[in-house]
Structures are given as structure tokens and as C-alpha cells.
Design a protein around this motif. Structure first.
Motif, mmCIF file in Angstrom:
data_model
loop_
_atom_site.group_PDB
_atom_site.id
_atom_site.type_symbol
_atom_site.label_atom_id
_atom_site.label_comp_id
_atom_site.label_asym_id
_atom_site.label_seq_id
_atom_site.Cartn_x
_atom_site.Cartn_y
_atom_site.Cartn_z
ATOM 1 N N ALA A 133 34.640 50.878 -10.651
ATOM 2 C CA ALA A 133 33.930 52.083 -10.219
ATOM 3 C C ALA A 133 32.510 51.725 -9.809
ATOM 4 O O ALA A 133 31.841 50.934 -10.476
ATOM 5 C CB ALA A 133 33.905 53.121 -11.338
ATOM 6 N N THR A 134 32.070 52.312 -8.712
ATOM 7 C CA THR A 134 30.694 52.175 -8.253
ATOM 8 C C THR A 134 30.150 53.561 -7.920
ATOM 9 O O THR A 134 30.908 54.517 -7.738
ATOM 10 C CB THR A 134 30.582 51.281 -7.007
ATOM 11 N N PHE A 135 28.831 53.666 -7.849
ATOM 12 C CA PHE A 135 28.205 54.907 -7.396
ATOM 13 C C PHE A 135 26.905 54.563 -6.680
ATOM 14 O O PHE A 135 26.375 53.457 -6.827
ATOM 15 C CB PHE A 135 27.940 55.860 -8.568
ATOM 16 N N GLU A 136 26.407 55.514 -5.919
ATOM 17 C CA GLU A 136 25.195 55.288 -5.129
ATOM 18 C C GLU A 136 24.102 56.258 -5.552
ATOM 19 O O GLU A 136 24.363 57.437 -5.808
ATOM 20 C CB GLU A 136 25.489 55.451 -3.639
ATOM 21 N N LEU A 137 22.890 55.753 -5.645
ATOM 22 C CA LEU A 137 21.715 56.571 -5.939
ATOM 23 C C LEU A 137 20.573 56.100 -5.058
ATOM 24 O O LEU A 137 20.191 54.921 -5.114
ATOM 25 C CB LEU A 137 21.332 56.454 -7.412
ATOM 26 N N ASP A 138 20.048 56.988 -4.247
ATOM 27 C CA ASP A 138 18.907 56.681 -3.380
ATOM 28 C C ASP A 138 19.106 55.398 -2.579
ATOM 29 O O ASP A 138 18.215 54.562 -2.462
ATOM 30 C CB ASP A 138 17.625 56.582 -4.212
ATOM 31 N N GLY A 139 20.317 55.238 -2.041
ATOM 32 C CA GLY A 139 20.596 54.100 -1.178
ATOM 33 C C GLY A 139 20.943 52.814 -1.901
ATOM 34 O O GLY A 139 21.187 51.791 -1.257
ATOM 35 N N VAL A 140 20.962 52.836 -3.240
ATOM 36 C CA VAL A 140 21.302 51.653 -4.036
ATOM 37 C C VAL A 140 22.692 51.868 -4.634
ATOM 38 O O VAL A 140 22.967 52.920 -5.218
ATOM 39 C CB VAL A 140 20.284 51.409 -5.163
ATOM 40 N N THR A 141 23.563 50.870 -4.503
ATOM 41 C CA THR A 141 24.909 50.958 -5.062
ATOM 42 C C THR A 141 24.965 50.203 -6.387
ATOM 43 O O THR A 141 24.517 49.060 -6.485
ATOM 44 C CB THR A 141 25.953 50.392 -4.086
ATOM 45 N N PHE A 142 25.526 50.872 -7.385
ATOM 46 C CA PHE A 142 25.650 50.330 -8.736
ATOM 47 C C PHE A 142 27.120 50.154 -9.082
ATOM 48 O O PHE A 142 27.944 51.033 -8.806
ATOM 49 C CB PHE A 142 25.026 51.286 -9.763
ATOM 50 N N GLY A 143 27.457 49.028 -9.721
ATOM 51 C CA GLY A 143 28.789 48.820 -10.270
ATOM 52 C C GLY A 143 28.746 48.972 -11.778
ATOM 53 O O GLY A 143 27.705 48.769 -12.412
ATOM 54 N N LEU A 144 29.881 49.321 -12.360
ATOM 55 C CA LEU A 144 29.945 49.619 -13.788
ATOM 56 C C LEU A 144 30.859 48.638 -14.526
ATOM 57 O O LEU A 144 31.881 48.195 -13.987
ATOM 58 C CB LEU A 144 30.466 51.040 -14.000
ATOM 59 N N ALA A 145 30.481 48.319 -15.755
ATOM 60 C CA ALA A 145 31.277 47.459 -16.628
ATOM 61 C C ALA A 145 30.948 47.822 -18.069
ATOM 62 O O ALA A 145 29.886 48.368 -18.364
ATOM 63 C CB ALA A 145 30.980 45.990 -16.370
ATOM 64 N N THR A 146 31.877 47.486 -18.961
ATOM 65 C CA THR A 146 31.699 47.821 -20.374
ATOM 66 C C THR A 146 31.994 46.604 -21.254
ATOM 67 O O THR A 146 33.099 46.070 -21.225
ATOM 68 C CB THR A 146 32.629 48.981 -20.781
ATOM 69 N N CYS A 147 31.002 46.168 -21.982
ATOM 70 C CA CYS A 147 31.107 45.200 -23.063
ATOM 71 C C CYS A 147 31.965 43.984 -22.719
ATOM 72 O O CYS A 147 31.544 43.113 -21.982
ATOM 73 C CB CYS A 147 31.590 45.910 -24.324
ATOM 74 N N TYR A 148 33.196 43.912 -23.247
ATOM 75 C CA TYR A 148 34.053 42.731 -23.076
ATOM 76 C C TYR A 148 34.304 42.404 -21.605
ATOM 77 O O TYR A 148 34.600 41.259 -21.250
ATOM 78 C CB TYR A 148 35.374 42.977 -23.809
ATOM 79 N N ASP A 149 34.162 43.402 -20.727
ATOM 80 C CA ASP A 149 34.251 43.168 -19.278
ATOM 81 C C ASP A 149 33.326 42.038 -18.821
ATOM 82 O O ASP A 149 33.601 41.370 -17.821
ATOM 83 C CB ASP A 149 33.839 44.433 -18.499
#
Length: 269
Positions: A133-149
Motif C-alpha cells: 500500500a502507498t499513499f500520496e501527500l502534497d506530491g510525496v508518495t509514501f510506502g507502508l510496512a510493519t515491523c517484521y516486514d
């Protein structure tokens, strides 16, 4: 963009944990942050029952987090538990979920790699997610990860392929010999693998506030870090609760990918 990492220590009480979220979100906004990252298990600390608190993304706990984000006009990322599968009602599980909400953003990520290691079996009670999963805020794209990932480079490079300039890791890292060092090493390695900025936010170390942890549940070691795309630690906390601010400049990502084009040079097998 200014961001904040909220290294908190949560407990069993949902309302108490929400009060911590409200406090740190207000402090993050006062410090100029547009986004505040909370750790995995913000809803309830590991070592406690999870089935009885798991709720949908439109449930009351998530609604309160959304209200906090709206009140302070800030994006909040926080770890919660959502309902998983039920095998005939006998073997119910939850999903280990990151909620992302605020400033027009509303999405989530279910942890893909479950922590079946170091004497703990997360898969006994948790269903694995299946999609990055990714999302965008003010032109910046962020990817998500959790702990053991964080031990699996492929998720981070996949997020980069989907446009991520920044990878966010929310954790409740298990303690033990060398574990804090591994946490920082892995955050740095994943930054290098993906040539992204890495925001690694973990639960603080309960021992730092006099709480004795019993059993194998991963309850946090602290040491939240911000890492450059070339693997340099830019900011770091110790084991105690705290709020870490960082000013992100995605130009450094573009520069790193020019100097170190590992994404362009790799072979996919």
C-alpha cells in the motif's frame, strides 16, 4: 515536508492509548509536522488479547483517530487490529493493520510478513495481508510496512516501484540480545535497497519507564530512526518515549537514485 515519529508505549486500555495519540498528535502539529507516525499496536500492546478489540476501519477506535487527525489537520498513521477470518467460528483471527488518515488521505495496510520468529508465532492469531500500500501527500508518495516486514527487501523495492519516495515502518520490535542493533541495521539496509527515505517508528522500551515485560510478546525497544536513501541515520531516539521531528526533502531521493541506480540496474528473477 516536516514529519514526526511518535515513539510511544501503549498498554491494554484502548481509551488510554487514544489519549496518548491525541497528545502526541497535538504536539506534532505544534512542532510544524504535516504527518505523524505512531507505531504498530498503538490500539493495544502485544501481550494482551486482540480478538476482543479488533474492529473494522469504520469502527469507533478508527473514528476517534480520524477525529484527532481532523482536529489538528495532520495525517496520522497508527497501528490497530481489524477483524480477520473465522474458520467456522472456531479459529478467529485479526489483521495487523496500519490506519492512515487525515488531510484528505484515508487508506490502510495489512501486515504481510507475520512475526513467526524468536519464540513468537504471530500467525497463530493474525491473518497476513496480501497487498502493498502507498499513499500520496502534497506530491510525496509514501510506502507502508510493519515491523517484521523490514526483514524483507522486496516490499520496499515494490513500494519504490509504485512511486514511493519514503518508506514508513511501524513496529513493536521484540527485545533481546542485538535486537535494537538489528532494527537500525535493517532500516538502513532497506533505505539502500529502495533508495528511499525510511521513517522507522517503534514502540518505546517498556523498561525505560519501569515496566517489566514477561513472555515472548514483542513490546518495543525504541530507537526510532530516520534514514537517508544512502543509508545514513539522520535522526534517532533512544529507548524512552519521545517525539522525533524530521524535515524531508525528496530531492535527496532523486539524487541518490542518480548516484546509486540499484532500482534501474537490478535483474528480476
Amino acid at each position: 515536508m516536516r514529519v514526526a515519529l511518535a515513539q510511544i508505549i501503549t498498554g491494554r486500555d484502548l481509551a488510554g492509548n487514544l489519549a496518548i495519540v491525541a497528545d502526541y498528535a497535538a504536539r506534532a502539529k505544534a512542532g510544524g509536522a504535516e504527518l505523524v507516525v505512531f507505531p504498530e499496536a498503538t490500539m493495544r500492546a502485544f501481550g494482551n488479547s486482540l480478538l476482543d478489540v479488533a474492529e473494522p476501519l469504520d469502527g469507533p477506535w478508527a473514528a476517534r483517530v480520524r477525529a484527532i487527525a481532523a482536529e489538528h489537520d495532520i495525517v496520522v498513521i497508527a497501528g490497530m487490529f481489524t477483524p480477520g477470518t473465522a474458520d467456522g467460528g472456531a479459529h478467529r483471527k485479526v489483521r495487523n493493520t496500519l490506519l492512515v488518515t487525515g488531510r484528505g488521505v484515508d487508506t490502510s495496510y495489512d501486515k504481510i510478513h507475520l512475526f513467526d520468529a524468536f519464540g513468537f508465532a504471530e500467525s497463530d492469531t493474525v491473518d497476513a495481508g496480501t497487498e502493498p500500500a502507498t499513499f500520496e501527500l502534497d506530491g510525496v508518495t509514501f510506502g507502508l510496512a510493519t515491523c517484521y516486514d523490514v526483514r524483507f527487501p522486496g516490499l520496499f523495492t515494490e513500494n519504490a516501484d509504485r512511486g514511493a519516495d519514503v518508506n514508513i515502518v511501524c513496529a513493536s520490535w521484540g527485545s533481546g540480545p542485538g535486537k535494537a542493533e538489528q532494527w537500525k541495521l535493517l532500516a538502513r539496509a532497506r533505505a539502500l535497497d529502495s533508495t528511499t527515505l525510511v521513517l522507522a517508528c517503534g514502540q518505546g522500551d517498556p523498561a525505560s519507564i519501569g515496566i517489566e515485560v514477561k513472555g515472548a510478546a514483542p513490546t518495543g525497544v525504541g530507537h526510532s530512526v530516520v534514514v537517508s536513501p544512502l543509508g545514513d541515520v539522520l535522526e534517532e531516539l533512544d529507548g524512552a518515549p519521545g517525539l522525533l521531528f524530521a524535515d524531508l526533502d525528496t530531492a535527496v531521493v532523486k539524487e541518490a537514485r542518480t548516484k546509486l541506480p540499484v532500482l534501474a540496474n537490478r535483474h528480476k528473477f
